[in-house]
Design an enzyme around this catalytic site. Structure first.
Site, PDB file in Angstrom:
ATOM      1  N   LYS A 212      45.109 -26.250  30.451  1.00  0.00           N
ATOM      2  CA  LYS A 212      45.551 -26.894  31.689  1.00  0.00           C
ATOM      3  C   LYS A 212      44.496 -27.820  32.281  1.00  0.00           C
ATOM      4  CE  LYS A 212      49.305 -23.864  33.081  1.00  0.00           C
ATOM      5  NZ  LYS A 212      49.862 -22.952  34.093  1.00  0.00           N
ATOM      6  N   ARG A 246      48.987 -16.105  28.300  1.00  0.00           N
ATOM      7  CA  ARG A 246      49.980 -17.003  27.700  1.00  0.00           C
ATOM      8  C   ARG A 246      49.224 -18.218  27.173  1.00  0.00           C
ATOM      9  NH1 ARG A 246      52.742 -21.521  29.497  1.00  0.00           N
ATOM     10  NH2 ARG A 246      54.918 -21.748  28.775  1.00  0.00           N
TER      11      ARG A 246
END
Length: 265
Positions: A212, A246
């Site tokens: 991210k 995740r």
């Protein structure tokens, strides 16, 4: 007290090991791998690789939730999933469906998915009815702010979600919480959340931070260079009590999780 995740196919005891959820984006526009696994064959091949690499869960999403994403209809989302889920189910690991639309969740659960991953944090309360119908655990993400203190805001969201679940006669022990890195937060707030994961130790936590922008913001790394940094965050998160991570690169990070579990659990 043991935390048990009750799926239709099995029961999973949380806390014994870190669960690794492998990301399968069946989309043309996801921030990291948009278009890579958009076709049916490439998606199924990648799911098999994720399982072979050590994924405990396959998290399938058919609509991008990247910043400034273009929403698609439930029908379009369903059309991207209808051939993928039955094939992935054959690989023998639970499937979570990454959607905020109850009709898509119901379709996916009918095909064999077992967990709902709602990035809108159960804004649509129909999701509780779908989850109850299929005895499906829910991942609820914090996705918006209501107070200046981000840690308190996330805790309040978790607590209010449990209160709402009780009103809908949904078992709160079957809710997994995602603090929502990259959703409705500044980069400074993202970092604050990561540094303070221990604050959420009383809840079952999934952390989704793979590749991210917070990593790029603080390291200067491009998206395709962020796997090692993702792994470092996952190691830290496990030490702070996170139950599920995740990730995109399951092969690398599952090995890191295994050794961290040996050291910390």
């Amino acid at each position: 007290m043991k935390k048990i995740l009750k799926l239709r196919s099995q029961k999973i005891e949380l806390g014994k090991k870190t669960l690794v959820a492998g990301i399968l984006n069946v989309t043309p526009d996801s921030f990291s791998d948009g278009g890579f696994f958009y076709s049916q064959n490439s998606a199924i091949r990648h799911a098999k690789k994720l399982v072979d690499d050590g994924a405990d869960i396959i998290d399938i999403g058919a609509e991008s939730t990247r910043p400034n994403f273009t929403p698609i209809s439930a029908d379009e989302e369903i059309s991207r999933l209808e051939k993928i889920i039955p094939a992935v189910k054959n690989f023998g690991v639970p499937i979570s469906i990454d959607t905020y639309k109850p009709e898509v969740a119901e379709f996916a659960l009918n095909l064999g998915a077992e967990i709902i991953n709602d990035v809108h944090g159960l804004d649509d309360k129909k999701m509780f009815d779908v989850a109850k119908k299929f005895s499906a655990p829910i991942i609820a993400m914090h996705n918006k702010k209501n107070s200046p203190n981000i840690i308190d805001d996330i805790k309040n969201f978790f607590e209010k979600t449990l209160e709402t679940a009780e009103r809908f006669n949904f078992d709160g022990s079957q809710i997994i919480f995602d603090p929502g890195i990259g959703f409705g937060k500044t980069q400074e707030e993202n970092l604050t959340v990561l540094k303070n994961l221990r604050e959420f130790k009383n809840f079952t936590i999934l952390l989704g931070v793979s590749r991210k922008s917070v990593i790029g913001h603080y390291t200067g790394l491009e998206v395709d260079e962020r796997d090692e940094a993702t792994g470092a965050i996952c190691v830290w998160a496990i030490s702070q009590g996170v139950d599920i991570v995740r990730v995109h690169n399951v092969k690398m990070i599952s090995k890191m999780c295994k050794m961290t579990d040996i050291l910390t659990r």
